[in-house]
Design a protein around this motif. Structure first.
Motif, mmCIF file in Angstrom:
data_model
loop_
_atom_site.group_PDB
_atom_site.id
_atom_site.type_symbol
_atom_site.label_atom_id
_atom_site.label_comp_id
_atom_site.label_asym_id
_atom_site.label_seq_id
_atom_site.Cartn_x
_atom_site.Cartn_y
_atom_site.Cartn_z
ATOM 1 N N UNK A 66 0.716 -1.109 -0.066
ATOM 2 C CA UNK A 66 -0.079 0.076 -0.122
ATOM 3 C C UNK A 66 0.708 1.291 -0.013
ATOM 4 N N UNK A 67 1.923 1.250 1.028
ATOM 5 C CA UNK A 67 2.693 2.380 1.059
ATOM 6 C C UNK A 67 3.357 2.733 -0.328
ATOM 7 N N UNK A 68 4.048 1.706 -0.761
ATOM 8 C CA UNK A 68 4.741 1.872 -2.090
ATOM 9 C C UNK A 68 3.977 2.389 -3.316
ATOM 10 N N UNK A 71 3.039 5.792 -2.802
ATOM 11 C CA UNK A 71 4.274 6.804 -2.886
ATOM 12 C C UNK A 71 4.251 7.040 -4.536
ATOM 13 N N UNK A 72 3.990 6.059 -5.242
ATOM 14 C CA UNK A 72 4.369 6.352 -6.762
ATOM 15 C C UNK A 72 3.283 6.779 -7.184
ATOM 16 N N UNK A 73 2.353 7.452 -6.583
ATOM 17 C CA UNK A 73 1.539 8.185 -7.317
ATOM 18 C C UNK A 73 2.146 9.551 -8.047
ATOM 19 N N UNK A 398 -3.312 1.430 -10.050
ATOM 20 C CA UNK A 398 -2.153 1.266 -9.060
ATOM 21 C C UNK A 398 -2.754 1.439 -7.592
ATOM 22 N N UNK A 399 -3.365 2.557 -7.488
ATOM 23 C CA UNK A 399 -3.780 2.996 -6.279
ATOM 24 C C UNK A 399 -4.942 2.088 -5.813
ATOM 25 N N UNK A 400 -5.884 1.842 -6.423
ATOM 26 C CA UNK A 400 -6.645 1.015 -6.276
ATOM 27 C C UNK A 400 -6.247 -0.443 -5.910
ATOM 28 N N UNK A 401 -5.403 -0.976 -6.737
ATOM 29 C CA UNK A 401 -4.741 -2.277 -6.451
ATOM 30 C C UNK A 401 -4.035 -2.274 -5.000
ATOM 31 N N UNK A 402 -3.246 -1.309 -4.680
ATOM 32 C CA UNK A 402 -2.855 -0.949 -3.390
ATOM 33 C C UNK A 402 -3.602 -1.115 -2.206
#
Length: 482
Positions: A66-68, A71-73, A398-402
């Motif tokens: 989740x954090x990674x 952060x990659x946003x 990616x956010x949703x997946x995290x």
């Protein structure tokens, strides 16, 4: 002339098929990374470690993911800017499909093997190297994904032609994503039995699955890289200089229609991905029908076959705005069936049909709206940012997946659905906890998504045609002055 036209048509269809297959492997990879990696983590990765320590490590891994990814946003727009400023004989997008696809595929295999067994030797070093590997994996996956969807504006400026490519990409993606759901339990169980003699998901089975996904991802990336060709146009040639990274962020910030559609989509994507992620637990621990889990993959494949090719046809008669709204209403009904009929296989199957039928209507509307916002942003800022604009949707996925990884991991631990637990171990409290986070929370997100879309998103087919016409008029005026 006739022979030339026939050759041109054949070439066009070859490109469409190549693009479709590229989406097939890309989506299978994404499903393995966003959905089943967490299942692998909670069931097999720490199987040889003490149960209490394993629970802590599961929490650490899902939390780190989740954090990674959050952060990659800020990284994805930079990757989009890198692609937009790429200049090769292949074009902007094709090189990154190949490079991103190959590198991320190899790294996926590494994380699905516990970094080749390091997890059982030294957990501290495993966590450290896992973080590094996952970050690199995610960056190259993003390059592949951004270049895949970012290519659509480069293939055509016509909204309906874009709808066709979006439909084909989504069709291939639907087959790849849900095809993996169909085979995951049979493949993992079969090869686990072959190597260990046990009828349960073991490390060996997950390793074989990862090898299959890796090879498919590489071949499909090659299909996208070698089987497509970017189309040059007056608007694209005029906008070859795409600015620096700061201008990339400004381009996104000034594109209000892109941002509103992004907000609506991310709420939907979190709900959708989290729900897909918990279906395995629904079948195994609530229904006690793990062998029937393949149904959760068969249904979306069938609905994808039906709905995805029909989208361009439906869109000729029904505005994509209303297709989106119809899809959201169907999902609300589906969540009602999941929440109140989760103990009935018939109710769950009906819910799955209503859940998956509109997914194409929703996702394709979001993709097309974001694609059309390329010209909207160009009209507002004077810059054409294709990959930067379309980096937003992969970033949202990616956010949703995290977040869904975190949600699924939390649910698995909170509801006691980890390790060697079975359906008979589940209490009423376990099931209640599962329902709250698996169904009620996503339902609230779906409602928010629908409200945001209705109130704020204004770009549709007619508005896009008006924007393109205005851009072309401005370009003609500049050319006449020159």
């Amino acid at each position: 002339m006739e022979q030339h036209g026939s050759s041109s048509t054949l070439s066009m269809w070859k490109q469409r098929i190549a693009y479709t297959f590229s989406g097939f492997g890309q989506a299978a990879f994404y499903n393995a990374l966003s959905t089943y990696f967490v299942v692998y983590v909670t069931t097999s990765l720490f199987a040889q470690i003490d149960t209490k320590l394993a629970a802590k490590l599961i929490g650490i891994i899902t939390g780190l993911i989740v954090i990674i990814r959050i952060a990659e946003i800020f990284i994805d727009p930079l990757l989009g800017n890198l692609i937009d400023n790429t200049s090769t004989s292949w074009g902007r997008f094709r090189p990154w499909q190949l490079i991103g696809g190959v590198v991320s595929a190899v790294l996926l295999l590494m994380v699905y093997t516990g970094l080749f067994g390091l997890v059982n030797i030294n957990q501290t070093w495993f966590i450290v190297l896992f973080v590094i590997t996952f970050i690199v994996l995610d960056i190259f996956y993003s390059l592949r994904d951004i270049s895949f969807w970012g290519m659509i504006p480069a293939l055509s400026e016509d909204s309906h032609e874009r709808a066709l490519y979006t439909s084909l990409g989504s069709f291939g993606a639907s087959l790849g994503f849900n095809g993996l759901t169909i085979i995951v339990v049979p493949v993992v169980s079969y090869f686990s039995f072959i190597f260990t003699g046990k009828h349960a998901q073991q490390q060996s089975g997950w390793t074989v699955l990862a090898i299959i996904v890796m090879l498919l991802a590489i071949v499909s990336a090659m299909s996208g890289a070698f089987g497509t060709r970017e189309r040059e146009s007056a608007l694209r040639v005029k906008a070859q200089e795409n600015g620096n990274p700061i201008q990339a962020f400004k381009a996104i910030a000034k594109n209000d229609q892109l941002l509103w559609m992004a907000l609506s989509y991310v709420c939907y994507a979190i709900a959708n991905t989290a729900t897909v992620g918990v279906l395995f637990y629904l079948f195994k621990f609530v229904l006690n029908k793990e062998a029937a889990f393949s149904i959760a993959g068969v249904i979306p494949v069938i609905t994808g076959f039906i709905v995805t090719p029909l989208y361009p046809v439906l869109n000729k008669y029904i505005s994509r705005r209303y297709l989106f709204i119809i899809g959201m209403v169907s999902m609300v009904i589906a969540y009602g069936l999941f929440a109140f009929g989760s103990a009935s296989l018939a109710a769950v199957i009906t819910g799955l049909i209503l859940f998956y039928l509109p997914s194409t209507l929703i996702s394709m509307t979001a993709i097309l709206t974001m694609t059309d916002s390329v010209e909207y942003g160009q009209l507002k800022t004077g810059r054409r940012n294709e990959a930067v604009t379309l980096s937003v949707r992969p970033m949202l996925d990616k956010i949703a997946g995290a977040l869904s990884n975190g949600i699924v991991g939390f649910i698995a631990v909170a509801a006691g659905m980890v390790g060697s637990a079975t359906a008979t171990d589940m209490t009423a409290a376990n099931i209640h906890t599962f329902k709250i986070f698996a169904f009620y929370t996503p339902l609230a997100l779906i409602i928010v998504s629908l409200i945001v879309f209705i109130v704020t998103v204004k770009i549709d087919e007619k508005e896009h045609e008006r924007i393109v016409a205005q851009l072309e008029h401005q370009l003609d005026a500049i050319n006449r002055r020159v």
